[in-house]
Design an enzyme around this catalytic site. Structure first.
Site, PDB file in Angstrom:
ATOM      1  N   HIS A 232     -32.534  84.827  -6.411  1.00  0.00           N
ATOM      2  CA  HIS A 232     -33.877  85.365  -5.776  1.00  0.00           C
ATOM      3  C   HIS A 232     -33.539  86.702  -5.387  1.00  0.00           C
ATOM      4  CE1 HIS A 232     -35.722  80.793  -5.157  1.00  0.00           C
ATOM      5  NE2 HIS A 232     -35.119  81.213  -6.337  1.00  0.00           N
TER       6      HIS A 232
ATOM      7  N   GLU B 197     -34.262  87.884  -2.162  1.00  0.00           N
ATOM      8  CA  GLU B 197     -33.802  87.957  -0.951  1.00  0.00           C
ATOM      9  C   GLU B 197     -32.342  87.613  -1.130  1.00  0.00           C
ATOM     10  OE1 GLU B 197     -37.515  85.185  -0.599  1.00  0.00           O
ATOM     11  OE2 GLU B 197     -36.109  85.732  -2.085  1.00  0.00           O
TER      12      GLU B 197
ATOM     13  N   CYS C  35     -38.260  80.594   0.171  1.00  0.00           N
ATOM     14  CA  CYS C  35     -38.148  79.456  -0.018  1.00  0.00           C
ATOM     15  C   CYS C  35     -36.849  78.790   0.789  1.00  0.00           C
ATOM     16  CB  CYS C  35     -37.419  79.245  -1.534  1.00  0.00           C
ATOM     17  SG  CYS C  35     -35.760  79.614  -1.671  1.00  0.00           S
TER      18      CYS C  35
ATOM     19  N   CYS D   8     -33.504  80.603   0.490  1.00  0.00           N
ATOM     20  CA  CYS D   8     -33.537  81.862   1.157  1.00  0.00           C
ATOM     21  C   CYS D   8     -33.726  81.871   2.470  1.00  0.00           C
ATOM     22  CB  CYS D   8     -34.617  82.709   0.261  1.00  0.00           C
ATOM     23  SG  CYS D   8     -34.205  83.175  -1.446  1.00  0.00           S
TER      24      CYS D   8
END
Length: 152
Positions: free
Chosen positions: A54, A56, A84, A87
């Site tokens: 991801h 992040e 999410c 993260c």
């Protein structure tokens, strides 16, 4: 334009790079206390065949390498989409001072939408600011998923 909006513009450019390679358009940066960008990332789950790739996570990992420390307590994470649960957990574990995001994630967001992980009694709680350039961030996602549906 505020400083938060300027940094979100950088994230939007990273999100566009993700979209160019067929990834969900999410971009993120980590900024230190001197307003230096020390970490950048955009979604690479499909390219890397990695569920953890991801934006992040990639930005946080690069920032930690650049600071030579896992503690990012003087830093801010900017991201185009609400993080999410994974993260949000990384934000807690890296001790980020602030989280600034653009669009809400009604199906997977863990900072306001589905749940707020930061309301639980973990050992760290970041300051959170949302809706920064929300329309621009949302429109990238809308365009991406519209194109994806048309291709199918």
């Amino acid at each position: 334009m505020t400083r938060d909006e300027e940094f979100m513009t950088v994230c939007i450019d990273l999100a566009k790079r993700a979209m160019e390679i067929g990834e969900c358009p999410v971009g993120a940066i980590v900024v230190d206390e001197n307003d230096n960008i020390i970490g950048r990332g955009y979604n690479r789950r499909e390219c890397d065949n990695s569920p953890t790739a991801h934006a992040e996570i990639l930005a946080i990992e690069e920032a930690a390498r650049n600071k030579n420390s896992w503690r990012l307590s003087d830093c801010t994470l900017y991201v185009t989409l609400e993080p999410c649960p994974m993260c949000a957990g990384a934000i807690i574990n890296s001790r980020l001072k602030r989280l600034v995001y653009g669009a809400f994630d009604e199906k997977g967001g863990a900072c306001a939408s589905v749940m707020n992980l930061f309301e639980y009694p973990f050992n760290h709680t970041p300051l959170v600011r949302s809706r920064i350039l929300q329309e621009e961030c949302s429109s990238l996602l809308t365009e991406f998923f519209k194109n994806l549906r048309q291709q199918r």
